[in-house]
Design an enzyme around this catalytic site. Sequence first.
Site, mmCIF file in Angstrom:
data_model
loop_
_atom_site.group_PDB
_atom_site.id
_atom_site.type_symbol
_atom_site.label_atom_id
_atom_site.label_comp_id
_atom_site.label_asym_id
_atom_site.label_seq_id
_atom_site.Cartn_x
_atom_site.Cartn_y
_atom_site.Cartn_z
ATOM 1 N N HIS A 1 -10.946 -0.617 4.790
ATOM 2 C CA HIS A 1 -10.596 -0.067 5.994
ATOM 3 C C HIS A 1 -11.316 1.366 6.309
ATOM 4 C CE1 HIS A 1 -7.845 1.482 3.386
ATOM 5 N NE2 HIS A 1 -7.375 2.533 4.408
ATOM 6 N N ASP A 2 -11.945 1.938 5.138
ATOM 7 C CA ASP A 2 -12.529 3.113 5.698
ATOM 8 C C ASP A 2 -14.025 3.219 5.623
ATOM 9 O OD1 ASP A 2 -10.072 4.583 5.245
ATOM 10 O OD2 ASP A 2 -10.133 4.339 3.058
ATOM 11 N N ASP B 1 -2.646 4.872 -2.772
ATOM 12 C CA ASP B 1 -3.398 5.595 -1.781
ATOM 13 C C ASP B 1 -3.879 6.888 -2.452
ATOM 14 O OD1 ASP B 1 -4.759 5.812 1.003
ATOM 15 O OD2 ASP B 1 -3.324 7.520 0.956
ATOM 16 N N GLU C 1 3.615 7.386 -16.599
ATOM 17 C CA GLU C 1 5.068 7.507 -16.216
ATOM 18 C C GLU C 1 5.546 6.320 -15.213
ATOM 19 O OE1 GLU C 1 7.232 11.369 -15.345
ATOM 20 O OE2 GLU C 1 5.161 11.959 -15.639
ATOM 21 N N ASP D 1 0.714 -1.104 0.021
ATOM 22 C CA ASP D 1 0.198 -0.029 0.171
ATOM 23 C C ASP D 1 0.783 1.236 0.005
ATOM 24 O OD1 ASP D 1 -2.183 1.665 0.648
ATOM 25 O OD2 ASP D 1 -3.235 0.437 1.765
HETATM 26 C C1 GLC Z 1 -6.975 6.659 1.652
HETATM 27 C C2 GLC Z 1 -6.801 5.710 2.745
HETATM 28 C C3 GLC Z 1 -7.347 6.150 4.095
HETATM 29 C C4 GLC Z 1 -6.568 7.051 4.422
HETATM 30 C C5 GLC Z 1 -6.379 8.279 3.417
HETATM 31 C C6 GLC Z 1 -5.252 9.362 3.603
HETATM 32 O O1 GLC Z 1 -8.326 7.158 1.508
HETATM 33 O O2 GLC Z 1 -7.882 4.410 2.332
HETATM 34 O O3 GLC Z 1 -7.536 5.211 5.255
HETATM 35 O O4 GLC Z 1 -6.915 7.702 5.728
HETATM 36 O O5 GLC Z 1 -6.371 7.572 2.119
HETATM 37 O O6 GLC Z 1 -4.119 8.516 3.302
#
Ligand code: GLC
Length: 559
Positions: free
Chosen positions: A343-344, A214, A263, A110
């Site tokens: 996880h969000d 991310d 890129e 990630d």
């Molecule tokens: C993404 C991630 C989240 C994080 C955010 C900032 O949305 O899934 O958990 O807080 O980016 O990095």
Amino acid sequence: MAANPKFTPINDSDNEWWKKTTVYQIYPRSFFDSNHDGIGDIPGIIEKLHYLEDLGYETIWISPFTRSPQRDFGYDVSDYFSISPEYGDMALFEKLVREVHGRGMKLVFDLVLNHTSNEHPWFKESAGSRDNPKADWYIWKDGKGKNGTKPPNNWRAMAGNKAWTYYPERKQFNYTAFLPFQPDLNYHNPDVKQAMFDVVRFWLSKGVDGFRLDIISAIYEDAALRGNPPSFRIAPSDKSLSIFFQHLKNNFLQEKSFEFAAELRSVVDEFDTPKRVLIGESHGDESLISRFCHHDGKDGLDAIFLFKAVSTPFKAESYRQMLMKFEKHFPEPLMPTLVFANHDRTRVISRLGGSIEKAKLLALFQFTCRGIPFTYFGDEIGIPRVRIPLKQGKDAVAMQHDWIPQALVDRSTEILNRDECRTPMLWNSKPNAGFCHHSAEPWLPVAKNFNEINVEKQMADPRSLFNFYKKVIRLRNQTPALHGGSLEIAHDLCDRRILAYYRISGGEKYMVALNISRYRVENPVSNPISSEVLLSTHPQSEPHQLLPFEGRVMRLRNA
Ligand code: GLC
């Protein structure tokens, strides 16, 4: 425990492995604690790899574990080249890579390219003065108004907060697309780009099989930092990039962001086969975000999360429309994704009102569609959303919003305190659900009903959600049409209750029929001579009817 036989094992020379794979997201803090500190860790993941292999997963994606002050639990990186001590060290990470590969599985890292922590040495240097070597590595701008005390423009951040923070040392404002302690890197500066490409190379040389990127949607901002136009929308949504009455036109999804994807592709392609995968996180309309994958005649990312699936109502017609959109904007050789949680977001089972039969139906849908299925740890046993008041939130987004009356928050099906979907894995009915030693305190509370819902219990129950996941993943792994075939929606058989589609590969044709209703309905393909039922979500399946919320996979003979 017997390993899941894979009829089509991932072949190292198979450059398209990621198109056929199944992804399990691990939130490392909450998966398994091996050293009794109440926090999951890398050795804990290694110890549980057999569990994922037995389920049939081929790829794991692990949320960030590099060094970080953990204000956003790893999505605020302070050192891209070392491991956060609570998770282990580099030697343990290297062991993890070997163990994952030894099982014929893949590991997706990630990667937070968009921003660092404000405790990253780059940022500390940058914030110190206007003329240091890193002065232009982040986004700084003079304020407006007589004394320069007003933010440079009207931009809002994704978490709903103001996007600009004033730094007296520079007498300037600093821009953050997410939270104020996550300053955005300035990709208009070629040195920043090169530094981050070196991060990419570092992890590829450690053997990771690709990246989850991310908030890639935020990687570029308008170079002139022009303000955003108004919008009627207040709340963020999976469909559009508008929030708090503004359209995020100039700070998200810039033309340059799509060029950047190409890129990045070329950097990743410096590494040998098998191809390393790039999966982006972006909200926004499919027609726009598909440009991350293919833009201006160039290939970029391999896939992008399609979050529409999270907010699409659990209804046959809504899912039919969604599939049509996905197929329209991600036709072969592009690949859609199927994401119902992470996880969000709120836990799948809680969105489905706690119904195991609906969760099985959704899993059947997710693993039989064309697209890469991404599932979030614990959804295979139905870990519920654990209610944690905003005021007790460890999540920085919860802290940001802790002024909102709790009664309002409780009424919403979506979560504002992301702790609620990050509570520990439920392994067994021992204290702390087997996530950590009884003497340790888990970093977040375990779900209260872990005596009923846990891995050990569900493994022993042939009708459990866990065992259904295992069956459907196995069927997908073994069936080329399901993991690699084309998809045709059976429009003539679809209605308010039924969603039906074909998966086709070579001479093989399968039909998936989902009854997304509480009524019995005619089975569209009930002739046993022309079809064979391979899997049903329901133990008492009947040939001529689909039971309420039953889904079936059928192989069509002589198709
Ligand atoms: C993404 C991630 C989240 C994080 C955010 C900032 O949305 O899934 O958990 O807080 O980016 O990095």
